[in-house]
Design a protein around this motif. Structure first.
Motif, PDB file in Angstrom:
ATOM      1  N   TYR A  30       0.815  -1.214   0.000  1.00  0.00           N
ATOM      2  CA  TYR A  30       0.000   0.000   0.000  1.00  0.00           C
ATOM      3  C   TYR A  30       0.852   1.268   0.000  1.00  0.00           C
ATOM      4  O   TYR A  30       0.323   2.367   0.112  1.00  0.00           O
ATOM      5  CB  TYR A  30      -0.923   0.002   1.225  1.00  0.00           C
ATOM      6  CG  TYR A  30      -1.829  -1.211   1.257  1.00  0.00           C
ATOM      7  CD1 TYR A  30      -2.963  -1.278   0.452  1.00  0.00           C
ATOM      8  CD2 TYR A  30      -1.526  -2.307   2.069  1.00  0.00           C
ATOM      9  CE1 TYR A  30      -3.776  -2.386   0.463  1.00  0.00           C
ATOM     10  CE2 TYR A  30      -2.345  -3.426   2.088  1.00  0.00           C
ATOM     11  CZ  TYR A  30      -3.465  -3.468   1.282  1.00  0.00           C
ATOM     12  OH  TYR A  30      -4.269  -4.572   1.294  1.00  0.00           O
ATOM     13  N   LYS A  96     -13.908   3.432   0.954  1.00  0.00           N
ATOM     14  CA  LYS A  96     -14.148   2.061   0.481  1.00  0.00           C
ATOM     15  C   LYS A  96     -12.810   1.344   0.307  1.00  0.00           C
ATOM     16  O   LYS A  96     -12.630   0.210   0.755  1.00  0.00           O
ATOM     17  CB  LYS A  96     -14.918   2.096  -0.842  1.00  0.00           C
ATOM     18  CG  LYS A  96     -15.204   0.729  -1.426  1.00  0.00           C
ATOM     19  CD  LYS A  96     -16.000   0.847  -2.729  1.00  0.00           C
ATOM     20  CE  LYS A  96     -16.344  -0.509  -3.270  1.00  0.00           C
ATOM     21  NZ  LYS A  96     -15.458  -0.999  -4.273  1.00  0.00           N
ATOM     22  N   GLU A  97     -11.845   2.014  -0.320  1.00  0.00           N
ATOM     23  CA  GLU A  97     -10.515   1.429  -0.522  1.00  0.00           C
ATOM     24  C   GLU A  97      -9.827   1.183   0.815  1.00  0.00           C
ATOM     25  O   GLU A  97      -9.150   0.176   0.998  1.00  0.00           O
ATOM     26  CB  GLU A  97      -9.648   2.334  -1.398  1.00  0.00           C
ATOM     27  CG  GLU A  97     -10.131   2.485  -2.828  1.00  0.00           C
ATOM     28  CD  GLU A  97     -11.282   3.484  -3.003  1.00  0.00           C
ATOM     29  OE1 GLU A  97     -11.596   4.252  -2.047  1.00  0.00           O
ATOM     30  OE2 GLU A  97     -11.887   3.480  -4.085  1.00  0.00           O
ATOM     31  N   ARG A  99     -11.343   0.601   3.741  1.00  0.00           N
ATOM     32  CA  ARG A  99     -11.985  -0.550   4.398  1.00  0.00           C
ATOM     33  C   ARG A  99     -11.514  -1.861   3.791  1.00  0.00           C
ATOM     34  O   ARG A  99     -11.238  -2.827   4.516  1.00  0.00           O
ATOM     35  CB  ARG A  99     -13.513  -0.445   4.297  1.00  0.00           C
ATOM     36  CG  ARG A  99     -14.140   0.423   5.355  1.00  0.00           C
ATOM     37  CD  ARG A  99     -15.657   0.306   5.379  1.00  0.00           C
ATOM     38  NE  ARG A  99     -16.288   0.470   4.070  1.00  0.00           N
ATOM     39  CZ  ARG A  99     -16.535   1.636   3.479  1.00  0.00           C
ATOM     40  NH1 ARG A  99     -16.209   2.754   4.094  1.00  0.00           N
ATOM     41  NH2 ARG A  99     -17.113   1.692   2.300  1.00  0.00           N
ATOM     42  N   GLU A 100     -11.400  -1.902   2.469  1.00  0.00           N
ATOM     43  CA  GLU A 100     -10.932  -3.127   1.807  1.00  0.00           C
ATOM     44  C   GLU A 100      -9.513  -3.460   2.246  1.00  0.00           C
ATOM     45  O   GLU A 100      -9.200  -4.617   2.547  1.00  0.00           O
ATOM     46  CB  GLU A 100     -11.004  -2.973   0.290  1.00  0.00           C
ATOM     47  CG  GLU A 100     -12.420  -2.964  -0.247  1.00  0.00           C
ATOM     48  CD  GLU A 100     -12.519  -2.604  -1.724  1.00  0.00           C
ATOM     49  OE1 GLU A 100     -11.474  -2.324  -2.366  1.00  0.00           O
ATOM     50  OE2 GLU A 100     -13.660  -2.576  -2.243  1.00  0.00           O
ATOM     51  N   GLN A 103      -9.557  -4.616   5.915  1.00  0.00           N
ATOM     52  CA  GLN A 103     -10.067  -5.981   6.059  1.00  0.00           C
ATOM     53  C   GLN A 103      -9.014  -7.006   5.655  1.00  0.00           C
ATOM     54  O   GLN A 103      -8.826  -8.016   6.345  1.00  0.00           O
ATOM     55  CB  GLN A 103     -11.354  -6.157   5.248  1.00  0.00           C
ATOM     56  CG  GLN A 103     -12.518  -5.423   5.888  1.00  0.00           C
ATOM     57  CD  GLN A 103     -13.732  -5.289   4.994  1.00  0.00           C
ATOM     58  OE1 GLN A 103     -13.644  -5.408   3.772  1.00  0.00           O
ATOM     59  NE2 GLN A 103     -14.876  -5.006   5.588  1.00  0.00           N
ATOM     60  N   LYS A 104      -8.311  -6.752   4.562  1.00  0.00           N
ATOM     61  CA  LYS A 104      -7.244  -7.663   4.138  1.00  0.00           C
ATOM     62  C   LYS A 104      -6.141  -7.710   5.184  1.00  0.00           C
ATOM     63  O   LYS A 104      -5.635  -8.787   5.533  1.00  0.00           O
ATOM     64  CB  LYS A 104      -6.667  -7.227   2.786  1.00  0.00           C
ATOM     65  CG  LYS A 104      -7.566  -7.512   1.620  1.00  0.00           C
ATOM     66  CD  LYS A 104      -6.944  -7.036   0.314  1.00  0.00           C
ATOM     67  CE  LYS A 104      -7.915  -7.184  -0.832  1.00  0.00           C
ATOM     68  NZ  LYS A 104      -7.409  -6.605  -2.072  1.00  0.00           N
TER      69      LYS A 104
END
Length: 150
Positions: A30, A96-97, A99-100, A103-104
């Motif tokens: 990231y 949204k990005e 949260r994704e 979560q990962k």
């Protein structure tokens, strides 16, 4: 006594070093640093958002570090900031990005903890975490009050 100190110190240092390596590898995807993982995972637990002050308190991190990290998260599109005259009081929420990614990262962190705790029974794990928390509280108190003179 020295043996206990050495065992404790070396074990904590080794755990931290390996955790940092794992976190850094995961966060590299990231464009962020290993210590930032704690912000993602913490923010995932608070979908309504948090202020920088709250995040700082929950993560036991310096407010300046949180502010720098959140500016970077915002720049990368992982966090959005509520409208506020005071940036420090603004509510930060995961996009949204974000949260994704969180979560990962949470799944990867769970896998790392599972692998790290391999061969430890549920009872041993409960005792370990209770003991570790007691040591943390005691050492926090000693660091704030200083060691007593004998």
């Amino acid at each position: 006594m020295v043996d206990r100190f050495e065992r404790f110190s070396f074990a904590i240092s080794e755990i931290y070093r390996h955790w940092h390596r794992i976190a850094s590898e995961e966060m590299e995807k990231y464009g962020l640093k290993g210590p930032h993982v704690v912000y993602f995972i913490t923010m995932l637990r608070f979908p309504q958002g948090l202020t920088s002050a709250q995040l700082s308190e929950l993560c036991s991190r310096d407010k300046a570090d949180v502010s720098r990290a959140m500016a970077l998260f915002e720049e990368k599109g992982f966090v959005k900031r509520s409208d506020s005259d005071n940036r420090y009081r603004a509510v930060l929420t995961l996009t949204k990005e974000g949260r994704e990614a969180a979560q990962k990262l949470s799944q990867r962190a769970s896998l790392a903890v599972e692998k790290g705790g391999g061969g430890i029974s549920k009872e041993e794990r409960e005792i370990f975490y209770a003991t570790l928390e007691t040591i943390a509280v005691n050492l926090r108190s000693v660091s704030e009050e200083g060691l007593p003179n004998k």
